[in-house]
Design a protein around this motif. Structure first.
Motif, PDB file in Angstrom:
ATOM      1  N   GLY A 223      15.036 -10.450  -2.335  1.00 48.01           N
ATOM      2  CA  GLY A 223      14.174 -10.317  -3.502  1.00 48.01           C
ATOM      3  C   GLY A 223      12.822  -9.726  -3.152  1.00 48.01           C
ATOM      4  N   HIS A 224      11.780 -10.187  -3.851  1.00 48.22           N
ATOM      5  CA  HIS A 224      10.404  -9.732  -3.630  1.00 48.22           C
ATOM      6  C   HIS A 224      10.263  -8.219  -3.815  1.00 48.22           C
ATOM      7  N   SER A 225      10.805  -7.712  -4.926  1.00 49.47           N
ATOM      8  CA  SER A 225      10.534  -6.312  -5.256  1.00 49.47           C
ATOM      9  C   SER A 225       9.025  -6.085  -5.217  1.00 49.47           C
ATOM     10  N   LEU A 226       8.622  -4.966  -4.623  1.00 46.42           N
ATOM     11  CA  LEU A 226       7.192  -4.691  -4.452  1.00 46.42           C
ATOM     12  C   LEU A 226       6.824  -3.333  -5.024  1.00 46.42           C
ATOM     13  N   ALA A 227       5.593  -3.247  -5.524  1.00 43.63           N
ATOM     14  CA  ALA A 227       4.922  -1.981  -5.779  1.00 43.63           C
ATOM     15  C   ALA A 227       3.654  -1.988  -4.943  1.00 43.63           C
ATOM     16  N   VAL A 228       3.435  -0.912  -4.182  1.00 40.75           N
ATOM     17  CA  VAL A 228       2.289  -0.822  -3.277  1.00 40.75           C
ATOM     18  C   VAL A 228       1.547   0.477  -3.571  1.00 40.75           C
ATOM     19  N   ASP A 229       0.214   0.414  -3.603  1.00 38.75           N
ATOM     20  CA  ASP A 229      -0.550   1.628  -3.904  1.00 38.75           C
ATOM     21  C   ASP A 229      -0.859   2.405  -2.620  1.00 38.75           C
TER      22      ASP A 229
END
Length: 276
Positions: A223-229
């Motif tokens: 799990g722990h879908s991420l979006a990172v800038d």
């Protein structure tokens, strides 16, 4: 365009296409209803079945795949770009390809990519994982032109090969997708660190939709879908559990700002190794 509202779908994919299509149908409707322009899905969103005998009755060529077709229909219905994570399709040699498709808001396929690096590993205390026994590798990186700039397409284990992302960054990728089905062991140890590193190195947004939970075929995913800038800041961490969705608003001007401040994509040097 300087901004993009993007939806990330976290899934616990089933061992049949129909159940996964139903899940994605709900995610797409929710994403469109909240103003998202792009929906990003995880690796093996279309089918997760470790039983090869059964999978051989389900997996077809990409042009005939029911999950890809369903995503095209949903994209057109909702006026939504869909990055469908991946789904297994038949390879010419009889194995499968871990195949991702980028579909525009008219339901047209704009790009396709097959996972290049296969998960052949031996984690201490666990049985060996030999993805190459079932899957053939892809043979090319893919960068798709979109209204929001270049979208770089990679899948899961590709994450551990930073030169891929350097190539995508140098080619102008503003967003890089890394749909995944990480194991719990490697997810706890490496997931966030690697994703943030790839974003920082490339000065691009990293969108990593993930599988989460215990699947019908017995596998467990982190799990722990991420979006990172582009500066390495985590914009969203979806934790555990599925199915669910998160929205992120991407300020695409941050790509140019990050690359201007740290121009590593332009100033790298190729030097020989001197062994002493």
């Amino acid at each position: 365009m300087d901004s993009l509202r993007l939806a990330i779908g976290q899934m616990c994919s089933a061992d049949n296409h129909a159940a996964n299509i139903a899940t994605v149908s709900a995610l797409a409707a929710d994403a469109a209803g909240q103003g998202a322009k792009v929906l990003a899905l995880p690796e093996v969103a279309g089918l997760m079945n470790a039983n090869r005998k059964v999978a051989l009755t389900q997996v077809v060529k990409a042009a005939d795949d029911p999950f890809v077709a369903a995503c095209q229909e949903l994209a057109a219905k909702h006026g939504l770009w869909i990055h469908n994570g991946s789904t297994p399709v038949l390879a010419p040699d009889g194995r499968f390809l871990n195949h991702t498709t980028l579909i525009d808001d008219q339901g047209l396929i704009r790009a396709e990519y097959d996972k290049v690096h296969l998960f052949d590993v031996q984690i201490e205390g666990q049985a060996p994982i030999g993805e190459s026994k079932r899957y053939a590798p892809g043979d090319a990186l893919v960068l798709a032109d979109t209204p929001w700039g270049g979208f770089g397409l990679t899948i899961c284990y590709d994450l551990r090969f930073p030169y891929l992302y350097r190539v995508l960054g140098q080619a102008g990728a503003s967003v890089v997708f890394i749909p995944s089905a990480f194991t719990v062991t490697t997810g706890r140890a490496h997931w966030e660190t690697l994703l943030r590193a790839r974003a920082i190195e490339t000065g691009a947004f990293v969108i990593a939709a993930a599988q989460s939970g215990t699947h019908a075929d017995g596998r467990e995913t982190y799990g722990h879908s991420l979006a990172v800038d582009p500066w390495g800041r985590v914009l969203a961490d979806m934790g555990e559990g599925a199915p669910k969705m998160a929205l992120v608003d991407l300020d695409l001007s941050l790509v140019e700002k990050a690359r201007a401040q740290i121009p590593a994509l332009q100033t790298g040097r190729d030097v020989p190794l001197r062994r002493v």
